[in-house]
Design an enzyme around this catalytic site. Structure first.
Site, short mmCIF file in Angstrom:
data_model
loop_
_atom_site.label_atom_id
_atom_site.label_comp_id
_atom_site.label_asym_id
_atom_site.label_seq_id
_atom_site.Cartn_x
_atom_site.Cartn_y
_atom_site.Cartn_z
N ALA A 110 1.09 -1.09 0.16
CA ALA A 110 -0.17 0.05 -0.01
C ALA A 110 0.98 1.10 0.03
CB ALA A 110 -0.90 0.25 1.09
N GLY A 167 0.53 -4.85 1.08
CA GLY A 167 -0.48 -4.94 0.08
C GLY A 167 -0.07 -5.43 -1.14
N GLU A 188 -0.66 -9.05 -0.79
CA GLU A 188 -1.98 -9.50 -0.38
C GLU A 188 -2.80 -9.24 -1.74
OE1 GLU A 188 -1.49 -6.47 2.72
OE2 GLU A 188 -2.56 -7.56 3.85
N GLU A 228 4.76 -5.10 7.16
CA GLU A 228 4.14 -3.91 7.57
C GLU A 228 4.58 -3.72 9.22
OE1 GLU A 228 2.58 -6.43 6.13
OE2 GLU A 228 1.00 -5.65 4.72
N1 CAA Z 1 4.55 3.31 -0.49
C1 CAA Z 1 4.90 4.52 -1.11
N2 CAA Z 1 5.98 4.54 -1.86
C2 CAA Z 1 7.11 3.44 -1.97
C3 CAA Z 1 6.50 2.39 -1.42
C4 CAA Z 1 5.41 2.21 -0.58
N3 CAA Z 1 4.83 1.03 -0.24
N4 CAA Z 1 7.63 1.36 -1.84
C5 CAA Z 1 8.44 1.75 -2.40
N5 CAA Z 1 7.98 3.24 -2.69
C6 CAA Z 1 8.77 4.41 -3.17
C7 CAA Z 1 10.07 4.71 -2.49
O1 CAA Z 1 9.57 5.54 -1.33
C8 CAA Z 1 10.66 5.59 -3.49
O2 CAA Z 1 10.40 6.88 -3.94
P1 CAA Z 1 11.37 8.11 -3.97
O3 CAA Z 1 12.18 7.61 -5.20
O4 CAA Z 1 10.39 9.22 -4.15
O5 CAA Z 1 12.33 8.06 -2.48
C9 CAA Z 1 10.66 4.63 -4.74
O6 CAA Z 1 9.28 4.00 -4.47
C10 CAA Z 1 11.49 3.53 -5.05
O7 CAA Z 1 11.74 2.70 -3.99
P2 CAA Z 1 13.23 2.45 -2.94
O8 CAA Z 1 14.06 3.71 -3.49
O9 CAA Z 1 13.01 2.24 -1.75
O10 CAA Z 1 13.86 1.11 -3.95
P3 CAA Z 1 14.75 0.10 -3.37
O11 CAA Z 1 14.75 -0.64 -4.55
O12 CAA Z 1 15.81 0.57 -2.84
O13 CAA Z 1 13.86 -0.75 -2.02
C11 CAA Z 1 11.91 -1.89 -1.35
C12 CAA Z 1 12.93 -1.49 -2.62
C13 CAA Z 1 12.81 -2.89 -0.40
C14 CAA Z 1 10.58 -2.71 -1.96
C15 CAA Z 1 11.57 -0.66 -0.74
O14 CAA Z 1 11.13 0.16 -1.69
C16 CAA Z 1 10.48 -0.90 0.51
O15 CAA Z 1 10.84 -1.33 1.60
N6 CAA Z 1 9.40 -0.46 0.24
C17 CAA Z 1 8.12 -0.63 1.07
C18 CAA Z 1 7.71 -2.01 1.38
C19 CAA Z 1 6.62 -2.19 2.37
O16 CAA Z 1 6.97 -1.82 3.66
N7 CAA Z 1 5.28 -2.41 2.21
C20 CAA Z 1 4.32 -2.56 2.95
C21 CAA Z 1 3.45 -1.14 2.80
S1 CAA Z 1 2.20 -1.06 4.09
C22 CAA Z 1 1.10 -1.95 3.47
O17 CAA Z 1 1.21 -2.49 2.34
C23 CAA Z 1 -0.35 -2.25 4.35
C24 CAA Z 1 -1.12 -3.38 4.18
O18 CAA Z 1 -1.31 -4.30 4.70
C25 CAA Z 1 -2.13 -3.29 3.02
#
Ligand code: CAA
Length: 259
Positions: free
Chosen positions: A67, A110, A113, A133
């Protein structure tokens, strides 16, 4: 036919509809606009009898990295609760046309999911599944604690949901989370082949098959078996059942009309 949307691409190939998540600046993170687009595209395909299967896939490095964290970060309980945040995704699970999920790269939070809402799940060897999460001080909110547990059992679900660790494609296949793993450059072709195979079957039978298997997650055994049997009986009202069984007896391929 290819349609442009903000965060997805929509395309039809034969009887298969393809929805591609495409929000590269955020690794296809599922914000409210993406939710609206995916659900609307899937519903439109579902309403079209010319579509017999749907492929849902990602693009770039991700199926979807979760998400949208930035969209949620500053909201409070009352707002999340009143909006019933994520409830909109339930509409995706009400799509009756079989959905083939094709995952390459990250399917996190998400994203994992949403992948688990698909009916057949195919992974590229680059796929990474996870429910991270807990690292954000929350828990899964789009069904992960329930669907992951049903898919892989308590041991692995607890491990992933509590530690936030990722599963690679091989582990996901061993655990029963995905049905097949293919090289990344084969992923879309494989998904389209599976979707094409499903779309060539009788559409009422395929929809009934999806409903019957899905019922296994909602009902007890006796009720589920009865539900299946009634659906089975009901299919004898279709032209496709007559055609399918006649074709078998005549030793020829069936020509389903999806009626
Ligand atoms: N939401 C918003 N933005 C996100 C995102 C997310 N879930 N995942 C990645 N992005 C964005 C980053 O902020 C970044 O944006 P900027 O360039 O503006 O900084 C861009 O996408 C590229 O991401 P990274 O630079 O982080 O890429 P990476 O290759 O270094 O890392 C990754 C990849 C390990 C997937 C890392 O992006 C990450 O950890 N993302 C979040 C994963 C996460 O925590 N997901 C769960 C979200 S909460 C949820 O989903 C609740 C639910 O149950 C529905």
């Amino acid at each position: 036919m290819t349609e442009q949307h903000e965060n997805i691409r929509v395309e039809t190939r034969g009887r298969t509809g393809i929805i591609t998540l495409h929000r590269p600046k955020a690794l296809n993170a599922l914000d409210a606009a993406t939710l609206r687009e995916v659900v609307a595209a899937a519903a439109a395909m579902d309403a079209d009898p010319g579509i017999g299967a749907i492929v849902l896939t990602g693009s770039g490095k991700a199926f979807a990295a979760g998400a949208d964290i930035k969209e949620m970060a500053d909201r409070g309980f009352s707002e999340m609760f009143r909006a019933d945040w994520f409830a909109g995704w339930d509409a995706f699970t009400r799509v009756r046309t079989p959905v083939v999920g094709a995952v390459a790269g990250y399917a996190l939070g998400g994203g994992c999911e949403l992948a688990m809402m698909c009916d057949v799940l195919i992974a590229a060897d680059t796929a990474r599944f996870g429910q991270p999460e807990i690292n954000l001080g929350v828990i899964p909110g789009m069904g992960g604690s329930q669907r992951l547990t049903r898919a892989v059992g308590k041991a692995k679900a607890m491990d992933m949901v509590l530690t936030g660790r990722q599963m690679d494609a091989a582990e996901a296949e061993r655990a029963g989370l995905v049905s097949r793993v293919v090289p990344a450059d084969r992923l879309l072709d494989e998904a389209l082949e599976v979707a094409g195979t499903i779309a060539a079957k009788s559409l009422p039978a395929a929809m009934a098959a999806k409903e019957a298997v899905s019922a296994a997650f909602e009902t007890g055994l006796a009720q589920g078996v009865l539900f299946e049997r009634r659906l089975f009986h009901g299919l004898f009202a279709t032209e496709d059942q007559k055609e399918g069984m006649a074709a078998f007896a005549a030793k020829r391929e069936p020509r389903f009309t999806h009626r």
